[in-house]
Design a protein around this motif. Structure first.
Motif, PDB file in Angstrom:
ATOM      1  N   GLN A 251       0.808  -1.219   0.000  1.00 61.33           N
ATOM      2  CA  GLN A 251       0.000   0.000   0.000  1.00 61.33           C
ATOM      3  C   GLN A 251       0.843   1.272   0.000  1.00 61.33           C
ATOM      4  O   GLN A 251       0.427   2.287  -0.550  1.00 61.33           O
TER       5      GLN A 251
ATOM      6  N   SER B  38      -1.647  -3.384  -7.433  1.00 60.52           N
ATOM      7  CA  SER B  38      -3.077  -3.062  -7.463  1.00 60.52           C
ATOM      8  C   SER B  38      -3.618  -2.506  -6.151  1.00 60.52           C
ATOM      9  O   SER B  38      -4.720  -1.949  -6.121  1.00 60.52           O
ATOM     10  N   LYS B  39      -2.860  -2.623  -5.041  1.00 58.08           N
ATOM     11  CA  LYS B  39      -3.334  -2.118  -3.744  1.00 58.08           C
ATOM     12  C   LYS B  39      -2.611  -0.827  -3.344  1.00 58.08           C
ATOM     13  O   LYS B  39      -2.868  -0.292  -2.270  1.00 58.08           O
TER      14      LYS B  39
ATOM     15  N   ARG C  54      -1.540   2.696  -2.445  1.00 60.13           N
ATOM     16  CA  ARG C  54      -2.296   3.894  -2.079  1.00 60.13           C
ATOM     17  C   ARG C  54      -1.413   5.124  -1.937  1.00 60.13           C
ATOM     18  O   ARG C  54      -1.877   6.243  -2.132  1.00 60.13           O
TER      19      ARG C  54
ATOM     20  N   SER D  19      -5.939   2.461  -7.391  1.00 59.05           N
ATOM     21  CA  SER D  19      -6.002   2.548  -5.931  1.00 59.05           C
ATOM     22  C   SER D  19      -5.191   3.718  -5.372  1.00 59.05           C
ATOM     23  O   SER D  19      -5.357   4.078  -4.200  1.00 59.05           O
TER      24      SER D  19
ATOM     25  N   ARG E 131      -3.895   7.010  -3.989  1.00 59.44           N
ATOM     26  CA  ARG E 131      -4.570   8.170  -3.417  1.00 59.44           C
ATOM     27  C   ARG E 131      -3.607   9.303  -3.056  1.00 59.44           C
ATOM     28  O   ARG E 131      -3.968  10.468  -3.159  1.00 59.44           O
TER      29      ARG E 131
ATOM     30  N   ASN F 136      -7.620   8.712  -9.327  1.00 59.36           N
ATOM     31  CA  ASN F 136      -8.421   8.879  -8.108  1.00 59.36           C
ATOM     32  C   ASN F 136      -7.647   9.551  -6.984  1.00 59.36           C
ATOM     33  O   ASN F 136      -7.888   9.288  -5.799  1.00 59.36           O
TER      34      ASN F 136
END
Length: 437
Positions: free
Chosen positions: A220, A243-244, A246, A268, A270, A289
């Protein structure tokens, strides 16, 4: 021989006899540090029994390469299990890997969750077969400024540690001249959430092999700051399979923006840190995103960002001459524009800025005209200006106000708001006319 002395011998932290060094316990911080322990002074480690963090500095590991280390008996295991230490730091030690391989399994009897090596040299090779199928309570592992053999070619050793590595959650290898990370090793870290590879020598071609299919599936947070990365597109492709992911930190690299790139960042993502990245323009595409974007300390002269999900935007220490439009960022609540070349806040943008919770525009060359000073004073009065107001907001022009705090600039109603005076006068004259008629 006590369990403490046995572990110190196993880790190679006991110095030559006769050196009067010992452990020191800070009861307030529950922190214990031991310097160059000898067999004669190792008893002072008893002070560390109430510590949650124990640090060992210095030692002579190579003296104990041939020291026999037997399996622990029940009483020793019980003693290790009663310790409350949560973190162990080992610093400034030359560590023969054969010793480390012998004693690492002892940690399975403790509650130690963090293990850190600082300024250590790892030498030789260890027999890790005894760790096959062995789990450890350690969930955070860090290496800072360490020297060791290249990771390529050590896949077998890592394989013996697979049961433990599959449960590791945090890994940091910083300031250690890392140039590559083999794909097979990355696939062992099945539960890793945070990976810090800052201040190494990773290049654009290092990332795709490191973050290959199946590597770091739960990652992450990834820090790649202070490396040798230059291609924005290559970095995008290199981390595309995470894919995870962040939070990505690419700060303190020398990136070149490729405005024609079609690479897709992980959906994913952020938080994106592109500060101190040598950028002259906003690179595209940005992650779709994003919620937090830091592009401070670059060379940006203009910014046009359309991110409907963006909540926080940091553009301080750039070359901006105007406030960027935030019309297409309806969820934005924080905008930092300190240390740019902005002279005033346009009336149209001022209305949009009033819906933000935190606006920072300190240390800009403000023109203290009616609109320049008035806009800032209005934002401050409404509680929107954050840290730096009023002391870091000063006038650059006109000459009569140069150096003045913006908060102290007078705004005469007749000059700055003539409509507020003319309109009532016109109304009064009209009424008088009606009365006279």
């Amino acid at each position: 021989m006590s369990v403490a002395v046995l572990l110190l011998l196993g880790l190679g932290l006991l110095e030559a006899e006769g050196r009067r060094n010992r452990c020191y316990f800070n009861r307030t911080q529950e922190y214990c540090v031991c310097y160059n322990l000898s067999e004669e002074t190792a008893g002072s480690i008893i002070q560390c029994l109430a510590a949650t963090v124990v640090e060992f500095q210095g030692g002579d590991p190579e003296r104990y390469i041939d020291f026999p280390i037997r399996d622990l008996d029940d009483s020793a295991i019980e003693t290790l299990g009663s310790l409350i230490v949560q973190k162990i730091i080992i610093g400034n030690v030359l560590v023969p890997e054969i010793i480390l391989a012998r004693v690492l399994k002892f940690f399975s009897y403790t509650h130690v969750q963090e293990l850190a090596f600082d300024s250590c040299i790892f030498r030789g090779t260890g027999d890790w077969s005894s760790m096959d199928g062995q789990n450890l309570p350690i969930r955070s592992l860090s290496f800072h400024n360490v020297t060791c053999a290249p990771l390529t070619g050590q896949e077998q050793a890592f394989s013996s540690l697979s049961v433990w590595l599959e449960s590791l959650e945090e890994l940091a290898v910083t300031s250690s001249r890392v140039t590559s990370l083999p794909c097979a090793i990355g696939r062992l870290f099945r539960a890793l959430r945070s990976l810090d590879l800052a201040q190494n020598s990773l290049g654009d071609g290092s990332l795709s092999p490191a973050f290959c299919q199946g590597a770091f599936p739960q990652l992450q947070v990834l820090s790649l700051q202070h490396n040798n990365l230059s291609s924005y597109r290559s970095v995008c492709k290199g981390v595309g399979l995470l894919s995870k992911l962040r939070h990505l930190d690419l700060s303190h690299n020398n990136l070149v923006a490729d405005t024609s790139s079609s690479c897709q960042w992980p959906a994913s993502l952020r938080h994106f840190n592109l500060s101190n990245a040598g950028l002259d323009e906003v690179p595209t595409p940005l992650p779709p995103n994003l919620e937090v974007l830091d592009m401070s300390h670059n060379h940006l002269r203009a910014v046009d960002i359309s991110q409907s999900s963006l909540k926080k935007l940091f553009l301080n220490q750039n070359l901006l001459q105007a406030v960027p439009s935030i019309r297409d960022s309806p969820t934005l609540d924080t905008l930092h524009l300190d240390n740019n070349s902005i002279t005033e806040l346009p009336r149209g943008e001022l209305k949009l800025l009033r819906r933000l919770q935190d606006v920072a525009v300190a240390d800009n060359p403000f023109s203290c005209s009616c609109s320049g000073a008035g806009g800032l004073q209005a934002l401050a009065a409404a509680g929107h200006l954050g840290q730096g107001w009023p002391e870091d907001y000063r006038c650059h022009s006109p000459a009569e106000y140069q150096g003045w705090p913006v908060a102290q600039v007078p705004l005469p109603v007749l000059r700055c708001h003539p409509a507020a005076v003319v309109a009532p006068v016109c109304v009064a004259l009209a009424l008088l006319g009606l009365v006279g008629a």
